[in-house]
Design a protein around this motif. Structure first.
Motif, PDB file in Angstrom:
ATOM      1  N   MET A  37      31.905  47.926  -8.467  1.00 28.99           N
ATOM      2  CA  MET A  37      32.875  48.179  -7.588  1.00 28.99           C
ATOM      3  C   MET A  37      33.275  49.721  -7.867  1.00 28.99           C
ATOM      4  SD  MET A  37      36.936  46.867  -7.761  1.00 28.99           S
ATOM      5  CE  MET A  37      36.530  45.241  -7.087  1.00 28.99           C
ATOM      6  N   ALA A  38      32.646  50.429  -8.958  1.00 30.98           N
ATOM      7  CA  ALA A  38      32.756  51.728  -9.303  1.00 30.98           C
ATOM      8  C   ALA A  38      31.952  52.390  -8.430  1.00 30.98           C
ATOM      9  CB  ALA A  38      32.587  52.082 -10.812  1.00 30.98           C
ATOM     10  N   ASN A  39      30.555  51.829  -8.141  1.00 36.37           N
ATOM     11  CA  ASN A  39      29.787  52.571  -7.325  1.00 36.37           C
ATOM     12  C   ASN A  39      29.940  52.636  -5.897  1.00 36.37           C
ATOM     13  OD1 ASN A  39      27.493  53.645  -9.089  1.00 36.37           O
ATOM     14  ND2 ASN A  39      26.968  51.553  -9.579  1.00 36.37           N
ATOM     15  N   HIS A  40      30.740  51.418  -5.461  1.00 35.67           N
ATOM     16  CA  HIS A  40      31.333  51.171  -4.165  1.00 35.67           C
ATOM     17  C   HIS A  40      32.116  52.512  -3.912  1.00 35.67           C
ATOM     18  CE1 HIS A  40      33.147  49.762  -0.633  1.00 35.67           C
ATOM     19  NE2 HIS A  40      34.293  50.160  -1.216  1.00 35.67           N
ATOM     20  N   PHE A  41      33.182  52.564  -4.949  1.00 31.05           N
ATOM     21  CA  PHE A  41      33.995  53.928  -4.772  1.00 31.05           C
ATOM     22  C   PHE A  41      33.161  54.988  -4.647  1.00 31.05           C
ATOM     23  CE2 PHE A  41      37.331  50.988  -6.680  1.00 31.05           C
ATOM     24  CZ  PHE A  41      37.903  50.568  -5.871  1.00 31.05           C
ATOM     25  N   ALA A  42      32.291  55.315  -5.560  1.00 29.10           N
ATOM     26  CA  ALA A  42      31.417  56.605  -5.584  1.00 29.10           C
ATOM     27  C   ALA A  42      30.752  56.858  -4.240  1.00 29.10           C
ATOM     28  CB  ALA A  42      30.550  56.391  -6.617  1.00 29.10           C
ATOM     29  N   ARG A  43      30.092  55.831  -3.506  1.00 25.70           N
ATOM     30  CA  ARG A  43      29.523  55.909  -2.428  1.00 25.70           C
ATOM     31  C   ARG A  43      30.388  56.357  -1.376  1.00 25.70           C
ATOM     32  NH1 ARG A  43      26.526  51.647  -4.627  1.00 25.70           N
ATOM     33  NH2 ARG A  43      28.020  50.051  -3.652  1.00 25.70           N
ATOM     34  N   GLY A  44      31.539  55.780  -1.405  1.00 27.20           N
ATOM     35  CA  GLY A  44      32.680  56.233  -0.515  1.00 27.20           C
ATOM     36  C   GLY A  44      32.991  57.620  -0.416  1.00 27.20           C
ATOM     37  N   LEU A  45      32.872  58.357  -1.695  1.00 26.11           N
ATOM     38  CA  LEU A  45      33.039  59.515  -1.785  1.00 26.11           C
ATOM     39  C   LEU A  45      31.754  60.673  -1.427  1.00 26.11           C
ATOM     40  CD1 LEU A  45      35.022  59.733  -5.030  1.00 26.11           C
ATOM     41  CD2 LEU A  45      35.814  60.108  -2.981  1.00 26.11           C
ATOM     42  N   GLY A  46      30.482  59.839  -1.243  1.00 22.27           N
ATOM     43  CA  GLY A  46      29.496  60.327  -0.655  1.00 22.27           C
ATOM     44  C   GLY A  46      28.310  60.522  -1.747  1.00 22.27           C
ATOM     45  N   MET A  47      28.722  60.203  -2.938  1.00 20.69           N
ATOM     46  CA  MET A  47      27.930  60.036  -4.025  1.00 20.69           C
ATOM     47  C   MET A  47      26.794  59.400  -4.226  1.00 20.69           C
ATOM     48  SD  MET A  47      30.780  60.626  -7.044  1.00 20.69           S
ATOM     49  CE  MET A  47      29.660  60.899  -8.330  1.00 20.69           C
ATOM     50  N   ASP A  48      25.850  59.515  -5.099  1.00 17.18           N
ATOM     51  CA  ASP A  48      24.706  58.431  -5.291  1.00 17.18           C
ATOM     52  C   ASP A  48      25.411  57.582  -6.178  1.00 17.18           C
ATOM     53  OD1 ASP A  48      22.764  59.345  -3.455  1.00 17.18           O
ATOM     54  OD2 ASP A  48      22.073  61.009  -5.100  1.00 17.18           O
ATOM     55  N   ALA A  49      24.724  56.674  -6.741  1.00 19.36           N
ATOM     56  CA  ALA A  49      25.173  55.672  -7.706  1.00 19.36           C
ATOM     57  C   ALA A  49      25.538  56.456  -9.005  1.00 19.36           C
ATOM     58  CB  ALA A  49      23.950  54.659  -8.056  1.00 19.36           C
ATOM     59  N   LEU A  50      26.452  55.957  -9.568  1.00 20.33           N
ATOM     60  CA  LEU A  50      27.053  56.530 -10.904  1.00 20.33           C
ATOM     61  C   LEU A  50      26.033  56.354 -11.971  1.00 20.33           C
ATOM     62  CD1 LEU A  50      30.588  54.930 -10.874  1.00 20.33           C
ATOM     63  CD2 LEU A  50      30.140  57.531 -10.629  1.00 20.33           C
ATOM     64  N   PRO A  51      25.867  57.563 -12.756  1.00 20.73           N
ATOM     65  CA  PRO A  51      24.858  57.274 -14.123  1.00 20.73           C
ATOM     66  C   PRO A  51      25.193  56.018 -14.785  1.00 20.73           C
ATOM     67  CG  PRO A  51      25.946  59.600 -13.894  1.00 20.73           C
ATOM     68  CD  PRO A  51      26.537  58.732 -12.885  1.00 20.73           C
ATOM     69  N   ALA A  52      24.174  55.448 -15.569  1.00 16.87           N
ATOM     70  CA  ALA A  52      24.440  54.276 -16.241  1.00 16.87           C
ATOM     71  C   ALA A  52      25.498  54.489 -17.336  1.00 16.87           C
ATOM     72  CB  ALA A  52      23.067  53.679 -16.822  1.00 16.87           C
ATOM     73  N   GLU A  53      25.450  55.762 -18.168  1.00 16.89           N
ATOM     74  CA  GLU A  53      26.309  55.856 -19.003  1.00 16.89           C
ATOM     75  C   GLU A  53      27.905  55.765 -18.561  1.00 16.89           C
ATOM     76  OE1 GLU A  53      24.891  59.947 -18.006  1.00 16.89           O
ATOM     77  OE2 GLU A  53      23.848  58.033 -18.383  1.00 16.89           O
ATOM     78  N   VAL A  54      28.026  56.118 -17.237  1.00 17.38           N
ATOM     79  CA  VAL A  54      29.314  56.437 -16.688  1.00 17.38           C
ATOM     80  C   VAL A  54      29.816  55.180 -16.485  1.00 17.38           C
ATOM     81  CG1 VAL A  54      30.756  57.154 -15.004  1.00 17.38           C
ATOM     82  CG2 VAL A  54      29.382  58.605 -15.755  1.00 17.38           C
ATOM     83  N   VAL A  55      28.978  54.251 -16.082  1.00 19.95           N
ATOM     84  CA  VAL A  55      29.184  52.801 -15.463  1.00 19.95           C
ATOM     85  C   VAL A  55      29.480  51.950 -16.935  1.00 19.95           C
ATOM     86  CG1 VAL A  55      28.389  50.627 -14.711  1.00 19.95           C
ATOM     87  CG2 VAL A  55      27.897  52.816 -13.358  1.00 19.95           C
ATOM     88  N   ASP A  56      28.537  52.373 -17.855  1.00 21.45           N
ATOM     89  CA  ASP A  56      29.057  51.540 -19.339  1.00 21.45           C
ATOM     90  C   ASP A  56      30.366  51.813 -19.837  1.00 21.45           C
ATOM     91  OD1 ASP A  56      26.549  50.304 -19.233  1.00 21.45           O
ATOM     92  OD2 ASP A  56      25.622  51.769 -20.317  1.00 21.45           O
ATOM     93  N   GLU A  57      30.495  53.055 -19.718  1.00 21.54           N
ATOM     94  CA  GLU A  57      31.840  53.697 -20.264  1.00 21.54           C
ATOM     95  C   GLU A  57      33.233  52.828 -19.321  1.00 21.54           C
ATOM     96  OE1 GLU A  57      34.706  57.455 -20.912  1.00 21.54           O
ATOM     97  OE2 GLU A  57      32.566  57.663 -20.845  1.00 21.54           O
ATOM     98  N   LEU A  58      32.744  52.925 -18.060  1.00 17.07           N
ATOM     99  CA  LEU A  58      34.071  52.128 -17.132  1.00 17.07           C
ATOM    100  C   LEU A  58      34.179  50.791 -17.686  1.00 17.07           C
ATOM    101  CD1 LEU A  58      33.188  53.734 -13.737  1.00 17.07           C
ATOM    102  CD2 LEU A  58      35.309  54.189 -15.271  1.00 17.07           C
ATOM    103  N   ARG A  59      32.787  50.016 -17.943  1.00 12.85           N
ATOM    104  CA  ARG A  59      32.987  48.772 -18.224  1.00 12.85           C
ATOM    105  C   ARG A  59      33.538  48.439 -19.594  1.00 12.85           C
ATOM    106  NH1 ARG A  59      26.972  47.828 -16.743  1.00 12.85           N
ATOM    107  NH2 ARG A  59      27.144  47.081 -14.747  1.00 12.85           N
ATOM    108  N   GLY A  60      33.562  49.352 -20.491  1.00 14.40           N
ATOM    109  CA  GLY A  60      34.180  49.172 -21.765  1.00 14.40           C
ATOM    110  C   GLY A  60      35.673  49.393 -21.778  1.00 14.40           C
ATOM    111  N   ARG A  61      36.359  49.905 -20.649  1.00  7.98           N
ATOM    112  CA  ARG A  61      37.640  50.271 -20.588  1.00  7.98           C
ATOM    113  C   ARG A  61      38.454  48.744 -20.071  1.00  7.98           C
ATOM    114  NH1 ARG A  61      38.650  56.449 -18.477  1.00  7.98           N
ATOM    115  NH2 ARG A  61      37.072  57.320 -20.103  1.00  7.98           N
TER     116      ARG A  61
END
Length: 129
Positions: free
Chosen positions: A1-25
């Protein structure tokens, strides 16, 4: 879902460490909070601190600044002015000096932002005194 939001902002996929941190919250059923965190990452290149930790830091900093021997309104005005100056400085840096973009980011009318900038000594270039 986070990568979906990032793509909506014109970004590529989020870095793995960012996704891991988001998963841990913890996201207490609030997709909007996750979307806002991705927006902050897109704008600043860093995730916002979890709100509880940030609130603790803010409380600690304010305790050092609060002087109950001073009149409430005087101290409140001073702290509000300091916050406003720091906020405006960060906002202009983030908007690369573009006041229209800064107004949109802050959710302020551009004219009101201009008055705030003038009141707090920021010139047209986004500097400050």
């Amino acid at each position: 879902m986070a990568n979906h939001f990032a793509r909506g902002l014109g970004m590529d996929a989020l870095p793995a460490e960012v996704v891991d941190e988001l998963r841990g919250r913890r996201w207490p059923g609030n997709v909007r909070e996750l979307r806002n965190a991705v927006h902050v990452y897109a704008a600043l290149g860093a995730l916002p601190e979890p709100s509880r930790a940030r609130a603790g830091l803010l409380d600690t900093a304010l305790r050092e600044l609060v002087d109950p021997s001073r009149p409430y309104s005087e101290l409140k005005d001073e702290l509000t002015d300091r916050f406003t100056r720091l906020y405006l400085q960060s906002l202009l840096e983030r908007a690369k000096g573009n006041q229209s973009a800064a107004a949109r980011m802050a959710g302020l009318d551009r004219t009101y932002l201009g008055r705030l900038l003038a009141k707090h000594g920021f010139g047209r270039e986004g500097g400050g005194g």
